[in-house]
Design a protein around this motif. Sequence first.
Motif, PDB file in Angstrom:
ATOM      1  N   ILE A   1       0.842  -1.201   0.000  1.00  0.00           N
ATOM      2  CA  ILE A   1       0.000   0.000   0.000  1.00  0.00           C
ATOM      3  C   ILE A   1       0.874   1.247   0.000  1.00  0.00           C
ATOM      4  N   ILE A   2       1.909   1.245   0.820  1.00  0.00           N
ATOM      5  CA  ILE A   2       2.843   2.379   0.868  1.00  0.00           C
ATOM      6  C   ILE A   2       3.504   2.570  -0.486  1.00  0.00           C
ATOM      7  N   ALA A   3       3.887   1.480  -1.137  1.00  0.00           N
ATOM      8  CA  ALA A   3       4.500   1.573  -2.470  1.00  0.00           C
ATOM      9  C   ALA A   3       3.519   2.183  -3.469  1.00  0.00           C
ATOM     10  N   SER A   4       2.262   1.792  -3.394  1.00  0.00           N
ATOM     11  CA  SER A   4       1.244   2.355  -4.288  1.00  0.00           C
ATOM     12  C   SER A   4       1.054   3.838  -4.034  1.00  0.00           C
ATOM     13  N   LEU A   5       0.977   4.220  -2.766  1.00  0.00           N
ATOM     14  CA  LEU A   5       0.818   5.633  -2.425  1.00  0.00           C
ATOM     15  C   LEU A   5       2.040   6.444  -2.844  1.00  0.00           C
ATOM     16  N   THR A   6       3.211   5.859  -2.703  1.00  0.00           N
ATOM     17  CA  THR A   6       4.434   6.552  -3.108  1.00  0.00           C
ATOM     18  C   THR A   6       4.439   6.799  -4.613  1.00  0.00           C
ATOM     19  N   GLU A   7       3.983   5.808  -5.361  1.00  0.00           N
ATOM     20  CA  GLU A   7       3.893   5.961  -6.810  1.00  0.00           C
ATOM     21  C   GLU A   7       2.920   7.076  -7.192  1.00  0.00           C
ATOM     22  N   LEU A   8       1.761   7.098  -6.537  1.00  0.00           N
ATOM     23  CA  LEU A   8       0.786   8.159  -6.789  1.00  0.00           C
ATOM     24  C   LEU A   8       1.343   9.520  -6.392  1.00  0.00           C
ATOM     25  N   ARG A   9       1.972   9.580  -5.220  1.00  0.00           N
ATOM     26  CA  ARG A   9       2.563  10.834  -4.742  1.00  0.00           C
ATOM     27  C   ARG A   9       3.594  11.354  -5.725  1.00  0.00           C
ATOM     28  N   ASP A  10       4.452  10.465  -6.218  1.00  0.00           N
ATOM     29  CA  ASP A  10       5.489  10.876  -7.163  1.00  0.00           C
ATOM     30  C   ASP A  10       4.891  11.389  -8.469  1.00  0.00           C
ATOM     31  N   ALA A  11       3.791  10.785  -8.899  1.00  0.00           N
ATOM     32  CA  ALA A  11       3.116  11.255 -10.119  1.00  0.00           C
ATOM     33  C   ALA A  11       2.559  12.659  -9.903  1.00  0.00           C
ATOM     34  N   TRP A  12       1.909  12.891  -8.755  1.00  0.00           N
ATOM     35  CA  TRP A  12       1.377  14.219  -8.464  1.00  0.00           C
ATOM     36  C   TRP A  12       2.508  15.237  -8.293  1.00  0.00           C
ATOM     37  N   LYS A  13       3.612  14.807  -7.716  1.00  0.00           N
ATOM     38  CA  LYS A  13       4.760  15.708  -7.555  1.00  0.00           C
ATOM     39  C   LYS A  13       5.291  16.122  -8.925  1.00  0.00           C
ATOM     40  N   PHE A  14       5.356  15.180  -9.861  1.00  0.00           N
ATOM     41  CA  PHE A  14       5.797  15.468 -11.222  1.00  0.00           C
ATOM     42  C   PHE A  14       4.855  16.491 -11.874  1.00  0.00           C
ATOM     43  N   VAL A  15       3.551  16.278 -11.713  1.00  0.00           N
ATOM     44  CA  VAL A  15       2.569  17.210 -12.278  1.00  0.00           C
ATOM     45  C   VAL A  15       2.721  18.589 -11.647  1.00  0.00           C
ATOM     46  N   ALA A  16       2.934  18.645 -10.343  1.00  0.00           N
ATOM     47  CA  ALA A  16       3.091  19.929  -9.648  1.00  0.00           C
ATOM     48  C   ALA A  16       4.307  20.680 -10.166  1.00  0.00           C
ATOM     49  N   VAL A  17       5.417  19.981 -10.341  1.00  0.00           N
ATOM     50  CA  VAL A  17       6.645  20.618 -10.843  1.00  0.00           C
ATOM     51  C   VAL A  17       6.452  21.073 -12.286  1.00  0.00           C
ATOM     52  N   ALA A  18       5.855  20.219 -13.106  1.00  0.00           N
ATOM     53  CA  ALA A  18       5.627  20.562 -14.515  1.00  0.00           C
ATOM     54  C   ALA A  18       4.702  21.764 -14.635  1.00  0.00           C
ATOM     55  N   THR A  19       3.673  21.822 -13.802  1.00  0.00           N
ATOM     56  CA  THR A  19       2.735  22.931 -13.835  1.00  0.00           C
ATOM     57  C   THR A  19       3.417  24.221 -13.408  1.00  0.00           C
ATOM     58  N   THR A  20       4.257  24.136 -12.386  1.00  0.00           N
ATOM     59  CA  THR A  20       4.982  25.314 -11.909  1.00  0.00           C
ATOM     60  C   THR A  20       5.921  25.833 -12.991  1.00  0.00           C
ATOM     61  N   LYS A  21       6.647  24.924 -13.641  1.00  0.00           N
ATOM     62  CA  LYS A  21       7.566  25.322 -14.713  1.00  0.00           C
ATOM     63  C   LYS A  21       6.815  25.936 -15.880  1.00  0.00           C
ATOM     64  N   SER A  22       5.671  25.359 -16.210  1.00  0.00           N
ATOM     65  CA  SER A  22       4.849  25.874 -17.303  1.00  0.00           C
ATOM     66  C   SER A  22       4.356  27.283 -16.992  1.00  0.00           C
ATOM     67  N   ALA A  23       3.945  27.503 -15.747  1.00  0.00           N
ATOM     68  CA  ALA A  23       3.446  28.824 -15.337  1.00  0.00           C
ATOM     69  C   ALA A  23       4.566  29.864 -15.346  1.00  0.00           C
ATOM     70  N   GLU A  24       5.767  29.433 -14.989  1.00  0.00           N
ATOM     71  CA  GLU A  24       6.910  30.370 -14.955  1.00  0.00           C
ATOM     72  C   GLU A  24       7.337  30.803 -16.354  1.00  0.00           C
ATOM     73  N   THR A  25       7.176  29.930 -17.340  1.00  0.00           N
ATOM     74  CA  THR A  25       7.592  30.263 -18.699  1.00  0.00           C
ATOM     75  C   THR A  25       6.509  30.998 -19.475  1.00  0.00           C
ATOM     76  N   SER A  26       5.299  31.025 -18.926  1.00  0.00           N
ATOM     77  CA  SER A  26       4.191  31.715 -19.618  1.00  0.00           C
ATOM     78  C   SER A  26       4.226  33.202 -19.408  1.00  0.00           C
TER      79      SER A  26
END
Length: 134
Positions: A109-134
């Motif tokens: 379960i922890i491994a599954s949550l970690t995978e989900l967390r890492d995916a959301w972290k990737f989206v958060a970073v990508a969104t932040t970078k996208s907003a900074e370049t706009s």
Amino acid sequence: MQRSTSQQATQAYRTASVAVPPLKAVVMLYDGAIMFLQKSLQAAEARRFEESHDHMIRATAILRGLSHHLDFDRGGALAERLHRTYQALIMACLRSFGRPDASACYRRIIASLTELRDAWKFVAVATTKSAETS
């Protein structure tokens, strides 16, 4: 206790959503659920079962809070899939508690949550970078 825990999860979600950007709040909530499951695992291995149960309940409350705050109108199929995932993880936590193989179950379960967390972290970073370049 169930109602109080649910209210705490909702309050934690609201506090996080106001204090930090929404995607970062989601990552933080995943971190909290992971931390509580790790504490539950450690307490169970030390045969402190009541403490283990309390930590597991707090982890499931976070997942319940995440589930209750999905926007099905905007999220569509993804929101529906996340809802099913959260419900499955909650049930897995509850079914695993006290079983002889609980440690292995919690680790999955922890491994599954970690995978989900890492995916959301990737989206958060990508969104932040996208907003900074706009």
